[in-house]
Design a protein around this motif. Structure first.
Motif, PDB file in Angstrom:
ATOM      1  N   LEU A   1       0.857  -1.172   0.000  1.00 57.99           N
ATOM      2  CA  LEU A   1       0.000   0.000   0.000  1.00 57.99           C
ATOM      3  C   LEU A   1       0.898   1.228   0.000  1.00 57.99           C
ATOM      4  O   LEU A   1       1.351   1.688   1.039  1.00 57.99           O
ATOM      5  N   ASN A   2       1.209   1.725  -1.203  1.00 62.36           N
ATOM      6  CA  ASN A   2       2.094   2.891  -1.349  1.00 62.36           C
ATOM      7  C   ASN A   2       3.439   2.683  -0.664  1.00 62.36           C
ATOM      8  O   ASN A   2       4.030   3.622  -0.122  1.00 62.36           O
ATOM      9  N   SER A   3       3.900   1.450  -0.642  1.00 58.96           N
ATOM     10  CA  SER A   3       5.174   1.156   0.020  1.00 58.96           C
ATOM     11  C   SER A   3       5.691  -0.170  -0.520  1.00 58.96           C
ATOM     12  O   SER A   3       5.052  -0.832  -1.329  1.00 58.96           O
ATOM     13  N   ALA A   4       6.869  -0.564  -0.032  1.00 59.63           N
ATOM     14  CA  ALA A   4       7.403  -1.869  -0.407  1.00 59.63           C
ATOM     15  C   ALA A   4       6.515  -2.968   0.179  1.00 59.63           C
ATOM     16  O   ALA A   4       5.852  -2.771   1.199  1.00 59.63           O
ATOM     17  N   PRO A   5       6.480  -4.148  -0.449  1.00 61.92           N
ATOM     18  CA  PRO A   5       5.665  -5.246   0.086  1.00 61.92           C
ATOM     19  C   PRO A   5       6.087  -5.625   1.500  1.00 61.92           C
ATOM     20  O   PRO A   5       7.262  -5.621   1.842  1.00 61.92           O
ATOM     21  N   ARG A   6       5.103  -5.940   2.325  1.00 62.09           N
ATOM     22  CA  ARG A   6       5.352  -6.369   3.705  1.00 62.09           C
ATOM     23  C   ARG A   6       4.525  -7.610   3.987  1.00 62.09           C
ATOM     24  O   ARG A   6       3.582  -7.933   3.257  1.00 62.09           O
ATOM     25  N   ILE A   7       4.858  -8.295   5.083  1.00 58.14           N
ATOM     26  CA  ILE A   7       4.145  -9.502   5.481  1.00 58.14           C
ATOM     27  C   ILE A   7       3.249  -9.183   6.677  1.00 58.14           C
ATOM     28  O   ILE A   7       3.711  -8.597   7.663  1.00 58.14           O
ATOM     29  N   SER A   8       1.971  -9.537   6.582  1.00 60.08           N
ATOM     30  CA  SER A   8       1.013  -9.337   7.668  1.00 60.08           C
ATOM     31  C   SER A   8       0.425 -10.683   8.085  1.00 60.08           C
ATOM     32  O   SER A   8       0.487 -11.669   7.343  1.00 60.08           O
ATOM     33  N   TYR A   9      -0.181 -10.702   9.278  1.00 59.94           N
ATOM     34  CA  TYR A   9      -0.681 -11.954   9.862  1.00 59.94           C
ATOM     35  C   TYR A   9      -1.973 -11.694  10.618  1.00 59.94           C
ATOM     36  O   TYR A   9      -2.113 -10.684  11.306  1.00 59.94           O
ATOM     37  N   SER A  10      -2.932 -12.602  10.470  1.00 57.85           N
ATOM     38  CA  SER A  10      -4.159 -12.584  11.273  1.00 57.85           C
ATOM     39  C   SER A  10      -4.483 -13.994  11.731  1.00 57.85           C
ATOM     40  O   SER A  10      -4.055 -14.978  11.124  1.00 57.85           O
TER      41      SER A  10
ATOM     42  N   ARG B   1      -1.576  -8.030  11.877  1.00 57.03           N
ATOM     43  CA  ARG B   1      -0.301  -7.749  12.544  1.00 57.03           C
ATOM     44  C   ARG B   1       0.811  -7.717  11.506  1.00 57.03           C
ATOM     45  O   ARG B   1       0.974  -8.654  10.736  1.00 57.03           O
ATOM     46  N   ILE B   2       1.587  -6.628  11.465  1.00 55.96           N
ATOM     47  CA  ILE B   2       2.721  -6.535  10.549  1.00 55.96           C
ATOM     48  C   ILE B   2       3.863  -7.375  11.106  1.00 55.96           C
ATOM     49  O   ILE B   2       4.286  -7.182  12.251  1.00 55.96           O
ATOM     50  N   ILE B   3       4.375  -8.310  10.298  1.00 60.63           N
ATOM     51  CA  ILE B   3       5.416  -9.233  10.738  1.00 60.63           C
ATOM     52  C   ILE B   3       6.793  -8.784  10.269  1.00 60.63           C
ATOM     53  O   ILE B   3       7.752  -8.768  11.042  1.00 60.63           O
ATOM     54  N   SER B   4       6.936  -8.435   9.008  1.00 62.13           N
ATOM     55  CA  SER B   4       8.249  -8.002   8.498  1.00 62.13           C
ATOM     56  C   SER B   4       8.510  -6.573   8.944  1.00 62.13           C
ATOM     57  O   SER B   4       7.613  -5.735   8.948  1.00 62.13           O
ATOM     58  N   ASN B   5       9.765  -6.289   9.333  1.00 66.78           N
ATOM     59  CA  ASN B   5      10.038  -4.974   9.916  1.00 66.78           C
ATOM     60  C   ASN B   5      11.064  -4.180   9.120  1.00 66.78           C
ATOM     61  O   ASN B   5      11.822  -3.395   9.701  1.00 66.78           O
ATOM     62  N   SER B   6      11.104  -4.356   7.811  1.00 70.68           N
ATOM     63  CA  SER B   6      12.045  -3.593   7.006  1.00 70.68           C
ATOM     64  C   SER B   6      11.289  -2.756   5.985  1.00 70.68           C
ATOM     65  O   SER B   6      10.096  -2.951   5.760  1.00 70.68           O
ATOM     66  N   PHE B   7      11.995  -1.796   5.390  1.00 71.53           N
ATOM     67  CA  PHE B   7      11.400  -0.969   4.352  1.00 71.53           C
ATOM     68  C   PHE B   7      11.660  -1.550   2.965  1.00 71.53           C
ATOM     69  O   PHE B   7      11.377  -0.918   1.959  1.00 71.53           O
ATOM     70  N   PHE B   8      12.186  -2.778   2.925  1.00 66.66           N
ATOM     71  CA  PHE B   8      12.515  -3.413   1.656  1.00 66.66           C
ATOM     72  C   PHE B   8      11.385  -4.353   1.250  1.00 66.66           C
ATOM     73  O   PHE B   8      10.295  -4.311   1.800  1.00 66.66           O
ATOM     74  N   ASN B   9      11.634  -5.227   0.287  1.00 63.29           N
ATOM     75  CA  ASN B   9      10.588  -6.059  -0.288  1.00 63.29           C
ATOM     76  C   ASN B   9      10.494  -7.405   0.421  1.00 63.29           C
ATOM     77  O   ASN B   9      11.361  -8.261   0.249  1.00 63.29           O
ATOM     78  N   ALA B  10       9.453  -7.586   1.217  1.00 63.40           N
ATOM     79  CA  ALA B  10       9.171  -8.855   1.886  1.00 63.40           C
ATOM     80  C   ALA B  10       8.056  -9.547   1.115  1.00 63.40           C
ATOM     81  O   ALA B  10       6.959  -8.997   0.975  1.00 63.40           O
ATOM     82  N   LYS B  11       8.329 -10.767   0.606  1.00 60.96           N
ATOM     83  CA  LYS B  11       7.391 -11.425  -0.295  1.00 60.96           C
ATOM     84  C   LYS B  11       7.281 -12.921  -0.002  1.00 60.96           C
ATOM     85  O   LYS B  11       8.088 -13.484   0.706  1.00 60.96           O
ATOM     86  N   ASN B  12       6.277 -13.537  -0.612  1.00 61.95           N
ATOM     87  CA  ASN B  12       6.083 -14.994  -0.622  1.00 61.95           C
ATOM     88  C   ASN B  12       6.010 -15.617   0.770  1.00 61.95           C
ATOM     89  O   ASN B  12       6.805 -16.496   1.118  1.00 61.95           O
ATOM     90  N   PRO B  13       5.054 -15.205   1.599  1.00 62.85           N
ATOM     91  CA  PRO B  13       4.963 -15.785   2.942  1.00 62.85           C
ATOM     92  C   PRO B  13       4.480 -17.235   2.917  1.00 62.85           C
ATOM     93  O   PRO B  13       3.724 -17.635   2.032  1.00 62.85           O
TER      94      PRO B  13
END
Length: 198
Positions: free
Chosen positions: A67-76, A89-101
């Motif tokens: 969402l207007n940012s690099a991909p991140r990993i979330s959890y519910s 809940r946001i799991i990845s804590n970087s401003f880079f590309n977190a993908k393929n959970p």
């Protein structure tokens, strides 16, 4: 308690002073009927991949969103009645590309793996949570390579944890499998199988 519906108006004011009104409603004390949609992610996000698993009456889901940012990993997490236990809940804590959970649950441990390019190339990272969402291991790096590691998968066999991923190196893609312990430390040496040329 009886179900109650509330209606309210949300006012948004942008930097130029323009006002926008939007009417919202919310239902209180009403069970979710599974013909209803349970929306887990934020509005207007791109979700190219997700992973879902059930364990002891709860459903765990991890997804990649942008969402207007690099991909991140979330959890519910939600129960079989649709009640949210942990929401977005946001799991990845970087401003880079977190993908393929990819997510797996064993006993009271929730493991979420993904690939992340915060190190200049894609490496495999993971977090470990308990059933209440408390993080015991956060954003731990599993692979240390100069080439790309991506698309992790994880399975539990009794109390053993096996993680697989793809590596592209020397012009070839390799499927790699590794056993880790409950703390994420490697137990076995890597097992590789050549899959295809890039």
């Amino acid at each position: 308690a009886l179900p109650i519906s509330y209606a309210f108006v949300v006012t948004a004011i942008d930097m130029a002073g323009n006002t926008q009104l939007e009417e919202k409603s919310v239902r209180i004390n009403e069970n979710i009927i599974w013909s209803d949609d349970l929306i887990l992610s934020s509005n207007n996000v791109d979700i190219p991949s997700y992973s879902m698993v059930s364990h002891q009456g709860s459903v765990h889901i991890a997804w990649e969103e942008s969402l207007n940012s690099a991909p991140r990993i979330s959890y519910s997490q939600f129960d079989s009645n649709g009640n949210l236990i942990i929401n977005d809940r946001i799991i990845s804590n970087s401003f880079f590309n977190a993908k393929n959970p990819h997510i797996s649950v064993n006993q009271d441990s929730v493991f979420i793996f993904w690939n992340d390019d915060r190190d200049g190339n894609n490496e495999i990272y993971f977090s470990k949570l308990d059933g209440l969402g408390n993080e015991f291991i956060s954003n731990n790096r599993l692979t240390f390579n100069s080439f790309n590691s991506y698309s992790p998968q994880v399975v539990h066999v009794a109390n053993r944890i096996f993680v697989s991923w793809i590596e592209d190196r020397e012009g070839q893609k390799n499927l790699v499998v590794r056993e880790i312990n409950n703390q994420g430390d490697s137990i076995t040496h890597r097992s590789e199988e050549h899959t295809s040329e890039l």
